[in-house]
Motif scaffolding. Structure first.
Motif, PDB file in Angstrom:
ATOM      1  N   TRP A   1       0.853  -1.193   0.000  1.00  0.00           N
ATOM      2  CA  TRP A   1       0.000   0.000   0.000  1.00  0.00           C
ATOM      3  C   TRP A   1       0.883   1.236   0.000  1.00  0.00           C
TER       4      TRP A   1
ATOM      5  N   LEU B   1      -8.582   3.087   3.967  1.00  0.00           N
ATOM      6  CA  LEU B   1      -8.744   1.912   3.112  1.00  0.00           C
ATOM      7  C   LEU B   1      -7.765   0.810   3.488  1.00  0.00           C
TER       8      LEU B   1
ATOM      9  N   ARG C   1      -8.970  -0.841   6.508  1.00  0.00           N
ATOM     10  CA  ARG C   1     -10.096  -1.747   6.232  1.00  0.00           C
ATOM     11  C   ARG C   1      -9.589  -3.129   5.820  1.00  0.00           C
ATOM     12  N   LEU C   2      -8.540  -3.169   4.993  1.00  0.00           N
ATOM     13  CA  LEU C   2      -7.977  -4.459   4.589  1.00  0.00           C
ATOM     14  C   LEU C   2      -7.265  -5.149   5.743  1.00  0.00           C
TER      15      LEU C   2
ATOM     16  N   SER D   1      -5.594   4.096  -7.173  1.00  0.00           N
ATOM     17  CA  SER D   1      -6.870   4.691  -6.765  1.00  0.00           C
ATOM     18  C   SER D   1      -6.791   6.194  -6.594  1.00  0.00           C
TER      19      SER D   1
ATOM     20  N   ILE E   1     -16.061   5.765   3.878  1.00  0.00           N
ATOM     21  CA  ILE E   1     -15.383   4.461   3.984  1.00  0.00           C
ATOM     22  C   ILE E   1     -15.856   3.733   5.240  1.00  0.00           C
TER      23      ILE E   1
ATOM     24  N   LEU F   1     -13.301  -2.997  -0.165  1.00  0.00           N
ATOM     25  CA  LEU F   1     -13.067  -1.580   0.086  1.00  0.00           C
ATOM     26  C   LEU F   1     -14.366  -0.807   0.295  1.00  0.00           C
TER      27      LEU F   1
END
Length: 315
Positions: free
Chosen positions: A13, A23, A26-27, A101, A135, A161
């Motif tokens: 990332w 994000l 979140r993963l 993104s 999100i 996501l």
């Protein structure tokens, strides 16, 4: 080049700003192995507490199955991919898939796709729509373009996501989708500011007017979400005026290329430029309502009433 692990790819990332941080978190929260690079390392350190590995250079992510990038603008994307220490510059290895993104130009997207292909790396353009609170509510949306086969393979990962992942076509067309979305964001917000100030100058409280609007067929998730800022003048940034100006410029540039007249977008771009000139730089772009009020000869004050933004986190 190894194939991306189907069930649990190792993720890199790049970019832990307001959006990227949430994000990546979140993963991590659903158990992915995530290694993170951010230019300002301290901003990524809370992700380490959630299980992320922090690295010193984007190139340190080159051995990952999938690398996401989410940075501020086209020059930043170029820097973290093909610039010194970029994720595509490791001499021995390259990611299986690069997913960007960011909101960048079609030209830059095509350049990075080409550079990825030289390294045997698949590339998906996957700009996102939302902000950190969106999100958290599980309502982020993603437009994706590139190889349909690669998209189909990674759709389950992308679906983690947010609520909506849409394949929009080959090449860079996802960039146009996102830019069009953000042009609409600017035009709608300016229009919302205009009618809200009109109602207020005519004697209607902003809270009452927006409550009526949000319950009408013209109300939307967005008008409801923006209502607390317009009523209580809380301009904690979700998206700043300079970022909106960048996207309006990208939209108008695409419109020139495609010979599409966009008079409302052009007018909005000038109003956004005026707001920036007036000093609205760090705050949320909902400060458009302050400039509209100033131009209308009135001064707004916070109404200090509770307003539901319609975004309660999904449990």
């Amino acid at each position: 080049m190894t194939h991306v692990a189907q069930d649990r790819p190792r993720i890199g990332w790049v970019g832990a700003g307001r959006m990227g941080f949430q994000l990546a978190a979140r993963l991590l929260d659903v158990g992915h192995d995530v290694a993170v690079y951010n230019r300002t390392r301290s901003k990524a350190e809370p992700l380490a507490e959630r299980g992320a590995t922090l690295v010193d250079r984007p190139a340190d992510l080159a051995d990952r199955d999938v690398v996401f990038t989410i940075v501020a603008a086209s020059p930043d994307l170029e820097a973290v991919t093909t610039g010194p220490g970029g994720v595509l510059t490791s001499p021995d290895t390259a990611p299986g898939v690069l997913i960007d993104s960011s909101t960048v130009s079609t030209r830059m997207s095509a350049l990075i796709r080409s550079e990825s292909a030289k390294r045997g790396t698949d590339f998906l353009a996957a700009p996102v729509s939302g902000n950190p609170k969106v999100i958290a509510a599980g309502k982020l949306t993603v437009a994706v373009s590139g190889s349909r086969e690669v998209f189909d393979r990674l759709q389950p990962l992308l679906a983690q996501l947010g609520r909506g992942v849409t394949y929009v076509g080959e090449g860079e067309v996802a960039r146009l989708v996102k830019i069009a979305h953000n042009v609409f964001l600017g035009v709608v917000t300016q229009s919302l500011a205009e009618i809200t100030v009109l109602a207020e100058k005519g004697g209607v409280s902003r809270a009452a007017f927006l409550e009526f609007l949000n319950d009408s067929v013209l109300g939307s998730d967005y008008t409801r979400y923006k209502s607390p800022a317009l009523v209580n003048l809380d301009f904690t940034p979700t998206f700043t005026m300079p970022l909106l100006r960048k996207d309006l410029d990208l939209g108008l540039s695409a419109a020139r290329d495609l010979e599409v007249p966009m008079p409302l977008a052009a007018a909005t771009a000038q109003l956004v430029a005026g707001a920036i000139g007036a000093g609205h730089i760090e705050e949320d772009f909902a400060t458009l309502i302050l400039e509209q009020a100033r131009n209308s000869g009135i001064t707004l004050t916070p109404q200090n009433v509770p307003v539901d933004d319609g975004l309660s986190p999904q449990t």
